[in-house]
Design a protein around this motif. Sequence first.
Motif, mmCIF file in Angstrom:
data_model
loop_
_atom_site.group_PDB
_atom_site.id
_atom_site.type_symbol
_atom_site.label_atom_id
_atom_site.label_comp_id
_atom_site.label_asym_id
_atom_site.label_seq_id
_atom_site.Cartn_x
_atom_site.Cartn_y
_atom_site.Cartn_z
ATOM 1 N N ALA A 188 74.337 80.860 45.596
ATOM 2 C CA ALA A 188 75.034 81.049 46.867
ATOM 3 C C ALA A 188 74.265 82.010 47.763
ATOM 4 N N ARG A 189 74.441 81.815 49.056
ATOM 5 C CA ARG A 189 73.928 82.732 50.073
ATOM 6 C C ARG A 189 75.153 83.330 50.741
ATOM 7 N N ILE A 190 75.247 84.660 50.729
ATOM 8 C CA ILE A 190 76.397 85.369 51.294
ATOM 9 C C ILE A 190 75.955 86.088 52.555
ATOM 10 N N GLN A 191 76.709 85.902 53.626
ATOM 11 C CA GLN A 191 76.455 86.620 54.873
ATOM 12 C C GLN A 191 77.715 87.389 55.237
ATOM 13 N N PRO B 82 78.831 78.926 44.922
ATOM 14 C CA PRO B 82 79.456 79.409 46.161
ATOM 15 C C PRO B 82 80.980 79.534 46.061
ATOM 16 N N GLU B 83 81.628 78.595 45.405
ATOM 17 C CA GLU B 83 83.093 78.637 45.308
ATOM 18 C C GLU B 83 83.566 79.851 44.521
ATOM 19 N N LEU C 158 84.137 77.874 53.536
ATOM 20 C CA LEU C 158 83.891 79.076 52.740
ATOM 21 C C LEU C 158 83.641 80.269 53.667
ATOM 22 N N ARG C 159 84.614 80.487 54.546
ATOM 23 C CA ARG C 159 84.538 81.569 55.529
ATOM 24 C C ARG C 159 85.878 82.298 55.549
ATOM 25 N N GLU D 253 77.487 80.120 51.558
ATOM 26 C CA GLU D 253 76.867 78.800 51.662
ATOM 27 C C GLU D 253 76.112 78.495 50.384
ATOM 28 N N PRO D 254 75.974 77.226 50.055
ATOM 29 C CA PRO D 254 75.150 76.870 48.898
ATOM 30 C C PRO D 254 73.696 77.253 49.158
#
Length: 110
Positions: A73-76, A13-14, A49-50, A66-67
Amino acid sequence: MPARAVRGMSAPPEVVFNTATDPARASAWLPEPLRGDGSPAAEVSGEELRARWGDTGDWSAEIRVEPADSGGARIQLDLADGSSGPGPDQLADEALTNLVREVADNLQAG
């Protein structure tokens, strides 16, 4: 109404978040009206992480990373589109496709 696109990635995620918010890389994935002058995102929360880009008329984008359970990672991405061109759903999906490509390039570069 904003469009939402969600994608999973195998990258940490990072790494995804840092790539997304790097001003030098943002121009490769953000829709044209949000690319600006290479300045950082208008609002960044590294702990969550926003990040948010906007204040350019009707356009705005917010990304959350998000992890994922698998270690990736899950990206929205929420995208509000002020144009009469392609719909915001299509633009949000294209933006995430471009971000995935940037993350892959970033990981290959070392």
